[in-house]
Design an enzyme around this catalytic site. Structure first.
Site, PDB file in Angstrom:
ATOM      1  N   PHE A  11       7.922  -2.618   2.541  1.00  0.00           N
ATOM      2  CA  PHE A  11       7.876  -3.144   1.160  1.00  0.00           C
ATOM      3  C   PHE A  11       8.880  -2.438   0.236  1.00  0.00           C
ATOM      4  O   PHE A  11       9.834  -3.049  -0.259  1.00  0.00           O
ATOM      5  CB  PHE A  11       6.437  -3.011   0.646  1.00  0.00           C
ATOM      6  N   ILE A  58      11.324   7.274  13.581  1.00  0.00           N
ATOM      7  CA  ILE A  58      11.731   8.569  13.035  1.00  0.00           C
ATOM      8  C   ILE A  58      11.144   9.721  13.846  1.00  0.00           C
ATOM      9  O   ILE A  58      11.566  10.869  13.680  1.00  0.00           O
ATOM     10  CB  ILE A  58      11.333   8.730  11.546  1.00  0.00           C
ATOM     11  N   THR A 120       3.812  10.013  -2.594  1.00  0.00           N
ATOM     12  CA  THR A 120       2.825   9.259  -3.385  1.00  0.00           C
ATOM     13  C   THR A 120       2.044  10.190  -4.303  1.00  0.00           C
ATOM     14  O   THR A 120       1.878  11.381  -4.003  1.00  0.00           O
ATOM     15  CB  THR A 120       1.863   8.540  -2.414  1.00  0.00           C
ATOM     16  N   ASP A 121       1.502   9.615  -5.376  1.00  0.00           N
ATOM     17  CA  ASP A 121       0.628  10.400  -6.261  1.00  0.00           C
ATOM     18  C   ASP A 121      -0.692  10.750  -5.581  1.00  0.00           C
ATOM     19  O   ASP A 121      -1.430  11.616  -6.050  1.00  0.00           O
ATOM     20  CB  ASP A 121       0.375   9.659  -7.590  1.00  0.00           C
ATOM     21  N   GLU A 122      -1.004  10.059  -4.474  1.00  0.00           N
ATOM     22  CA  GLU A 122      -2.298  10.300  -3.820  1.00  0.00           C
ATOM     23  C   GLU A 122      -2.412  11.701  -3.239  1.00  0.00           C
ATOM     24  O   GLU A 122      -3.516  12.153  -2.926  1.00  0.00           O
ATOM     25  CB  GLU A 122      -2.520   9.281  -2.693  1.00  0.00           C
ATOM     26  N   TYR A 147      -4.466   9.309   5.261  1.00  0.00           N
ATOM     27  CA  TYR A 147      -3.129   8.903   4.792  1.00  0.00           C
ATOM     28  C   TYR A 147      -2.574   9.907   3.796  1.00  0.00           C
ATOM     29  O   TYR A 147      -1.467  10.436   3.971  1.00  0.00           O
ATOM     30  CB  TYR A 147      -3.174   7.501   4.160  1.00  0.00           C
ATOM     31  N   LYS A 151       0.673  12.544   3.983  1.00  0.00           N
ATOM     32  CA  LYS A 151       1.804  12.553   3.047  1.00  0.00           C
ATOM     33  C   LYS A 151       1.928  13.930   2.384  1.00  0.00           C
ATOM     34  O   LYS A 151       3.036  14.436   2.187  1.00  0.00           O
ATOM     35  CB  LYS A 151       1.627  11.475   1.979  1.00  0.00           C
ATOM     36  N   ILE A 188      -3.003  -6.166  -4.353  1.00  0.00           N
ATOM     37  CA  ILE A 188      -2.505  -7.297  -5.155  1.00  0.00           C
ATOM     38  C   ILE A 188      -2.054  -8.471  -4.279  1.00  0.00           C
ATOM     39  O   ILE A 188      -2.525  -9.598  -4.479  1.00  0.00           O
ATOM     40  CB  ILE A 188      -1.440  -6.809  -6.168  1.00  0.00           C
ATOM     41  N   GLN A 191      -4.981 -10.422  -2.733  1.00  0.00           N
ATOM     42  CA  GLN A 191      -5.706 -11.338  -3.622  1.00  0.00           C
ATOM     43  C   GLN A 191      -4.847 -12.556  -3.964  1.00  0.00           C
ATOM     44  O   GLN A 191      -5.348 -13.686  -3.985  1.00  0.00           O
ATOM     45  CB  GLN A 191      -6.143 -10.619  -4.908  1.00  0.00           C
ATOM     46  N   ASN A 246      -9.391  -1.893 -11.210  1.00  0.00           N
ATOM     47  CA  ASN A 246      -9.229  -3.009 -10.267  1.00  0.00           C
ATOM     48  C   ASN A 246      -9.826  -4.304 -10.804  1.00  0.00           C
ATOM     49  O   ASN A 246      -9.317  -5.391 -10.524  1.00  0.00           O
ATOM     50  CB  ASN A 246      -9.838  -2.640  -8.908  1.00  0.00           C
TER      51      ASN A 246
HETATM   52  P1  NAD Z   1       5.116  -0.212   4.193  1.00  0.00           P
HETATM   53  O1  NAD Z   1       3.951   0.029   5.086  1.00  0.00           O
HETATM   54  O2  NAD Z   1       5.256  -1.541   3.541  1.00  0.00           O
HETATM   55  O3  NAD Z   1       6.461   0.061   4.997  1.00  0.00           O
HETATM   56  C1  NAD Z   1       6.631   1.141   5.856  1.00  0.00           C
HETATM   57  C2  NAD Z   1       7.832   0.874   6.747  1.00  0.00           C
HETATM   58  O4  NAD Z   1       8.037   2.022   7.581  1.00  0.00           O
HETATM   59  C3  NAD Z   1       7.648  -0.322   7.683  1.00  0.00           C
HETATM   60  O5  NAD Z   1       8.812  -1.120   7.693  1.00  0.00           O
HETATM   61  C4  NAD Z   1       7.404   0.318   9.049  1.00  0.00           C
HETATM   62  O6  NAD Z   1       7.872  -0.491  10.133  1.00  0.00           O
HETATM   63  C5  NAD Z   1       8.215   1.597   8.920  1.00  0.00           C
HETATM   64  N1  NAD Z   1       7.737   2.675   9.809  1.00  0.00           N
HETATM   65  C6  NAD Z   1       6.462   3.110   9.986  1.00  0.00           C
HETATM   66  N2  NAD Z   1       6.429   4.101  10.902  1.00  0.00           N
HETATM   67  C7  NAD Z   1       7.714   4.300  11.296  1.00  0.00           C
HETATM   68  C8  NAD Z   1       8.339   5.194  12.206  1.00  0.00           C
HETATM   69  N3  NAD Z   1       7.634   6.077  12.928  1.00  0.00           N
HETATM   70  N4  NAD Z   1       9.683   5.145  12.349  1.00  0.00           N
HETATM   71  C9  NAD Z   1      10.431   4.251  11.638  1.00  0.00           C
HETATM   72  N5  NAD Z   1       9.886   3.369  10.783  1.00  0.00           N
HETATM   73  C10 NAD Z   1       8.559   3.398  10.601  1.00  0.00           C
HETATM   74  O7  NAD Z   1       5.058   0.957   3.103  1.00  0.00           O
HETATM   75  P2  NAD Z   1       5.565   0.983   1.596  1.00  0.00           P
HETATM   76  O8  NAD Z   1       4.460   0.559   0.705  1.00  0.00           O
HETATM   77  O9  NAD Z   1       6.878   0.322   1.513  1.00  0.00           O
HETATM   78  O10 NAD Z   1       5.750   2.564   1.398  1.00  0.00           O
HETATM   79  C11 NAD Z   1       7.001   3.187   1.640  1.00  0.00           C
HETATM   80  C12 NAD Z   1       6.914   4.643   1.290  1.00  0.00           C
HETATM   81  O11 NAD Z   1       6.546   4.795  -0.074  1.00  0.00           O
HETATM   82  C13 NAD Z   1       5.854   5.416   2.087  1.00  0.00           C
HETATM   83  O12 NAD Z   1       6.380   6.694   2.388  1.00  0.00           O
HETATM   84  C14 NAD Z   1       4.685   5.518   1.125  1.00  0.00           C
HETATM   85  O13 NAD Z   1       3.909   6.659   1.404  1.00  0.00           O
HETATM   86  C15 NAD Z   1       5.409   5.630  -0.192  1.00  0.00           C
HETATM   87  N6  NAD Z   1       4.670   5.174  -1.377  1.00  0.00           N
HETATM   88  C16 NAD Z   1       4.114   3.933  -1.417  1.00  0.00           C
HETATM   89  C17 NAD Z   1       3.478   3.493  -2.571  1.00  0.00           C
HETATM   90  C18 NAD Z   1       2.887   2.108  -2.665  1.00  0.00           C
HETATM   91  O14 NAD Z   1       2.256   1.780  -3.675  1.00  0.00           O
HETATM   92  N7  NAD Z   1       3.059   1.229  -1.694  1.00  0.00           N
HETATM   93  C19 NAD Z   1       3.393   4.343  -3.683  1.00  0.00           C
HETATM   94  C20 NAD Z   1       3.965   5.617  -3.595  1.00  0.00           C
HETATM   95  C21 NAD Z   1       4.613   6.013  -2.452  1.00  0.00           C
HETATM   96  O1  TDX Z   2      -9.140  -6.004  -1.023  1.00  0.00           O
HETATM   97  C1  TDX Z   2      -9.064  -4.964  -1.679  1.00  0.00           C
HETATM   98  N1  TDX Z   2      -9.927  -4.789  -2.741  1.00  0.00           N
HETATM   99  C2  TDX Z   2      -9.895  -3.677  -3.539  1.00  0.00           C
HETATM  100  O2  TDX Z   2     -10.701  -3.572  -4.487  1.00  0.00           O
HETATM  101  C3  TDX Z   2      -8.088  -3.923  -1.402  1.00  0.00           C
HETATM  102  C4  TDX Z   2      -7.123  -4.078  -0.259  1.00  0.00           C
HETATM  103  C5  TDX Z   2      -8.063  -2.809  -2.223  1.00  0.00           C
HETATM  104  N2  TDX Z   2      -8.948  -2.677  -3.263  1.00  0.00           N
HETATM  105  C6  TDX Z   2      -8.842  -1.501  -4.155  1.00  0.00           C
HETATM  106  C7  TDX Z   2      -8.711  -0.151  -3.489  1.00  0.00           C
HETATM  107  C8  TDX Z   2      -7.875   0.630  -4.489  1.00  0.00           C
HETATM  108  O3  TDX Z   2      -8.713   1.151  -5.505  1.00  0.00           O
HETATM  109  O4  TDX Z   2      -7.621  -1.677  -4.876  1.00  0.00           O
HETATM  110  C9  TDX Z   2      -6.964  -0.423  -5.100  1.00  0.00           C
HETATM  111  C10 TDX Z   2      -5.574  -0.471  -4.495  1.00  0.00           C
HETATM  112  O5  TDX Z   2      -5.737  -0.504  -3.077  1.00  0.00           O
HETATM  113  P1  TDX Z   2      -4.480  -0.444  -2.075  1.00  0.00           P
HETATM  114  O6  TDX Z   2      -3.555  -1.561  -2.369  1.00  0.00           O
HETATM  115  O7  TDX Z   2      -5.024  -0.304  -0.687  1.00  0.00           O
HETATM  116  O8  TDX Z   2      -3.718   0.877  -2.572  1.00  0.00           O
HETATM  117  P2  TDX Z   2      -4.131   2.435  -2.647  1.00  0.00           P
HETATM  118  O9  TDX Z   2      -5.202   2.778  -1.683  1.00  0.00           O
HETATM  119  O10 TDX Z   2      -4.342   2.756  -4.090  1.00  0.00           O
HETATM  120  O11 TDX Z   2      -2.755   3.092  -2.122  1.00  0.00           O
HETATM  121  C11 TDX Z   2      -1.479   2.549  -2.536  1.00  0.00           C
HETATM  122  O12 TDX Z   2      -0.877   3.322  -3.535  1.00  0.00           O
HETATM  123  C12 TDX Z   2      -0.423   4.596  -3.152  1.00  0.00           C
HETATM  124  C13 TDX Z   2      -0.536   2.402  -1.356  1.00  0.00           C
HETATM  125  O13 TDX Z   2      -1.145   1.611  -0.337  1.00  0.00           O
HETATM  126  C14 TDX Z   2      -0.129   3.740  -0.818  1.00  0.00           C
HETATM  127  O14 TDX Z   2       0.839   3.613   0.216  1.00  0.00           O
HETATM  128  C15 TDX Z   2       0.465   4.549  -1.933  1.00  0.00           C
HETATM  129  O15 TDX Z   2       0.734   5.843  -1.496  1.00  0.00           O
END
Ligand code: NAD
Ligand code: TDX
Length: 331
Positions: A11, A58, A120-122, A147, A151, A188, A191, A246
């Protein structure tokens, strides 16, 4: 500049590659991605022929060393990213997020390259709903899920390699991203695609949990700002002052998609569910001049809904399998 983007078919990574092609056309991009269930090459279709794509992990030390040797900068997005999956089976999170990051750091150290580590902030745990505090760069790490622990472990490795081996590195910890090309397992897009399919949104527990939402393009612009203007060795928090619970997000989606306000259902809560995340991004803003462009979450959600409505072929292939996993987890 030659840039190796790990996780560039995911993503945020794919949106980063698209944004770099648009705004930094002189950067030469190579993507390294294992194409796990979360990777989707179709996300990179608009830049096909303009970038190099390598399928691999990786955690593969030889491959990583070869690719790092040939680049100037690594931008490290690759990770297992979904909390619910980490509660079901933590191992892939340990291998990709911890061992994978270690492999990259060793290659960066050996070849004297720069790395920007995406986190991530998590890693900071969670805050109470009525706590005026927000996370800052000095908040202690206190992760809750496998998770976020993986991280946090990766962040600590990067910091240790900076201190002990003086590698050239920066880190960023961002809040929850939304926008086009996000896997349908996430809140998001799950849904939005559910509503498009005539299925009610599914709220974990009472839905009071707060996330600090940021549009993915704002996150990626902040990453580019840190690469260009950040100080080596530093950590930057990225957030856009987008706190919403949420229930509020579901209410906005229902309104924007023309459904009644009560058209959702409660499902089982996530074990150990973090209550609230909130980011203070003043260091990033003061040092790099970055500011978010998507100030209005309603407009950002409208754009995201329109993208999923127009790109059903992109998400249809993964929707049924994702819902099967949730059905097994009772969520
Ligand atoms: P995602 O799951 O959509 O994408 C992860 C990608 O990494 C995928 O394309 C997957 O194929 C690849 N991948 C997984 N394991 C791998 C490996 N061993 N070698 C090579 N490629 C690999 O995740 P995302 O939401 O795009 O998150 C990207 C980064 O941002 C992550 O490090 C995540 O912790 C961080 N992050 C995400 C959010 C969020 O809200 N989604 C917020 C803060 C930080
Ligand atoms: O169907 C759902 N209903 C619901 O209420 C899902 C999938 C989630 N939730 C809630 C759980 C969380 O409070 O919504 C919130 C967001 O959930 P996720 O999309 O799973 O995100 P979260 O667990 O907050 O983590 C995300 O943000 C930080 C990303 O997936 C992580 O990769 C990032 O590090």
């Amino acid at each position: 500049m030659k840039v190796l983007v790990t996780g560039g078919a995911g993503f945020i990574g794919a949106n980063f590659v698209l944004r770099v092609r648009e705004t930094r056309p002189d950067w030469e991009v190579t993507v390294l991605d294992a194409l796990t269930y979360a990777g989707n090459r179709a996300s990179l279709a608009p830049v096909e022929g303009q970038i190099e794509f390598v399928e691999g992990s990786i955690a593969d030390a030889d491959l990583v060393e070869r690719l790092v040797a040939a680049t100037d900068l690594v931008v490290h997005f690759a990770a297992e990213s979904h909390n619910d999956n980490s509660l079901d089976n933590p191992w892939p999170f340990m291998e990709s997020n911890i061992i994978g990051t270690y492999r990259l750091l060793e290659a960066v150290r050996k070849h004297g390259k720069r790395i920007h580590h995406i986190s991530t902030d998590e890693v900071y745990g969670d805050l109470e709903l009525d706590d005026p505090a927000r996370f800052t760069e000095s908040t202690p790490l206190n992760p809750s899920s496998p998770y976020s622990a993986s991280k946090g472990a990766a962040d600590l490795l990067v910091r240790a390699w900076i201190r002990s081996f003086r590698i050239q590195a920066t880190l960023s910890n961002c809040s929850n991203n939304y926008g086009p090309r996000q896997h349908v397992e996430k809140f998001i897009p799950r849904q939005i695609t559910g509503i498009l399919d005539g299925v009610r949104p599914k709220l974990y527990g009472a839905g009071a949990n707060v996330r600090d939402w940021i549009h993915v393009d704002d996150h990626n612009d902040a990453v580019i700002a840190i690469i260009e203007r950040g100080r080596l060795g530093e950590t930057y928090l990225i957030g856009a002052d987008g706190e919403r619970n949420n229930r509020e997000i579901i209410a906005l989606l229902l309104e924007l998609m023309g459904k009644p306000a009560d058209w959702f259902e409660h499902v089982n809560d996530r074990p150990g569910h973090d209550l609230r995340y909130a980011i203070d991004s003043s260091k990033l803003r003061a040092e790099t001049g970055w500011a978010p462009r998507y100030q209005d979450i309603r407009a950002g959600l409208r754009q995201t809904i329109d993208w999923y409505a127009a790109n059903e072929a992109w998400w249809r292939t993964t929707k049924a399998a994702t819902e099967q996993v949730y059905a097994r987890l009772g969520r």
